[in-house]
Design an enzyme around this catalytic site. Structure first.
Site, mmCIF file in Angstrom:
data_model
loop_
_atom_site.group_PDB
_atom_site.id
_atom_site.type_symbol
_atom_site.label_atom_id
_atom_site.label_comp_id
_atom_site.label_asym_id
_atom_site.label_seq_id
_atom_site.Cartn_x
_atom_site.Cartn_y
_atom_site.Cartn_z
ATOM 1 N N GLY A 204 -17.330 1.318 0.020
ATOM 2 C CA GLY A 204 -18.009 2.588 0.257
ATOM 3 C C GLY A 204 -19.448 2.629 -0.210
ATOM 4 C CE1 TYR B 227 -3.114 -2.966 0.319
ATOM 5 C CE2 TYR B 227 -3.300 -2.560 2.675
ATOM 6 C CZ TYR B 227 -3.638 -3.298 1.554
ATOM 7 O OH TYR B 227 -4.508 -4.356 1.667
ATOM 8 C CG HIS C 287 -1.527 -8.751 -0.084
ATOM 9 N ND1 HIS C 287 -1.064 -7.473 0.105
ATOM 10 C CD2 HIS C 287 -2.861 -8.627 -0.213
ATOM 11 C CE1 HIS C 287 -2.085 -6.621 0.071
ATOM 12 N NE2 HIS C 287 -3.180 -7.295 -0.120
ATOM 13 N N PRO D 85 -16.171 -4.709 4.111
ATOM 14 C CG PRO D 85 -16.069 -4.117 6.369
ATOM 15 C CD PRO D 85 -15.202 -4.369 5.161
ATOM 16 C CG LEU D 86 -18.484 -0.227 5.530
ATOM 17 C CD1 LEU D 86 -17.967 1.108 6.036
ATOM 18 C CD2 LEU D 86 -19.915 -0.463 6.018
ATOM 19 N N GLY D 87 -18.552 -2.601 1.195
ATOM 20 C CA GLY D 87 -18.684 -2.624 -0.261
ATOM 21 C C GLY D 87 -17.937 -1.511 -0.950
#
Length: 333
Positions: free
Chosen positions: A224, A58, A124, A220-222
């Site tokens: 955004g 990242y 990863h 988990p929030l797709g």
């Protein structure tokens, strides 16, 4: 905040983690600000979040440096998870699972993070040219050397799995996990799991539960979308991963609005302060005590809001309503 454990070693973390990736990689570069991101990490820790999830790729590298800055005075409050196995080049990413690379990558991550030990070191991606037994053996050596406390594996993405006709989404990952387990215990698996991407419930999560392996729910929030804050057809910056994602074309964002509407409907029943994002995270938490959602964010406000989802208890009626929502669509469908 409620506590959960990862793996047989009973490593304890808060119920909701913090994905640090958006602070310096893959999302809207114009919105990435180091000092604000640093405040976000501190806000998450203040709210009871302990698991900080990053990776050497990242940035590359800048995300670990950012987490390292946050840890200088608060290492004892954080459970640090980072990853190796992917190298970022000019317009391409390649896997590297060679044992020598794994050892060097770990030492470099320890330096950037400013810590003596990594709580969870994740692979990863598996290098197709290196048997996982060799890579995992090198990672196990890091545990023996006291540089790492536990090991985890990240699952293949949905688009990679779809290239194998007739295969279930996580069949390949489960085969790799079975091989890795013969070398050294797997403490955690990280894979996408959300209201609009529930595929891990079919086989991967049950595999983890049966073996006492922790499950880190990525996205988990797709990305955004499940927050209900994205504007359909609003577009994304060129380097934003959503600019090329099959569910983020203007057509598909509009088609998937019923999912967000359902989350909003459930949120309203729990009070005016409850948000669709918190309902989405509460749904993920409801999938079992082995599950720790790791939502990513760059902003203090969202980090605190996400942490608050651990206090939300969905009813059986809520869960049934969410289960009845239409399946999400993408341009691949």
């Amino acid at each position: 905040m409620e506590r959960r454990t990862i793996g047989a070693g009973a490593l304890e973390v808060g119920a909701v983690g913090l994905g640090c990736m958006p602070m310096s990689w893959a999302y809207s570069a114009s919105q990435q600000h180091g000092e604000r991101s640093l405040r976000t990490v501190h806000a998450a820790l203040d709210a009871g979040v302990t698991l900080l999830d990053t990776a050497d790729m990242y940035g590359p590298f800048t995300n670990e440096l950012l987490v390292g800055r946050a840890l200088k005075e608060r290492r004892g409050e954080a459970f640090v998870s980072t990853k190796c196995g992917l190298l970022v080049g000019d317009q391409h990413i390649v896997a590297n699972g060679r044992p020598g690379y794994v050892r060097r990558a770990c030492d470099a991550s320890l330096r950037r993070l400013g810590t003596d030990v990594i709580d969870l070191y994740q692979l990863h991606r598996v290098d197709p040219e290196v048997p996982i037994e060799e890579t995992w053996g090198a990672m196990a050596g890091l545990v023996a050397a006291g540089k790492v406390r536990a090991l985890g594996l990240c699952a293949m993405g949905a688009r990679a799995a779809r290239r194998t006709p007739g295969a279930r989404l996580h069949d390949g990952t489960i085969r790799l996990l079975e091989r890795a387990q013969q070398v050294f215990p797997v403490s955690a698996v990280q894979a996408e799991l959300s209201v609009w991407s529930p595929e891990a419930l079919a086989a991967l999560l049950p595999w983890c539960v049966a073996r006492g392996v922790g499950f880190l729910a990525a996205m988990p929030l797709g990305n955004g979308y499940l927050t209900g804050t994205l504007t359909t057809g609003g577009g994304f910056e060129p380097e934003d991963l959503r600019a090329r994602h099959p569910r983020f074309t203007a057509e598909m964002m509009a088609a998937n609005q019923p999912v967000v509407v359902g989350l909003r409907r459930v949120a309203r029943r729990h009070g005016p302060e409850v948000t669709p994002a918190q309902v989405a995270l509460a749904w993920t938490l409801s999938q079992g005590r082995h599950v720790v959602p790791v939502p990513g964010t760059k902003r203090e406000r969202w980090a605190v809001e996400n942490a608050g989802a651990a206090r939300l208890r969905l009813t059986a009626a809520d869960l049934a309503e969410l289960a009845a929502l239409p399946a999400a669509r993408g341009s691949w469908d």
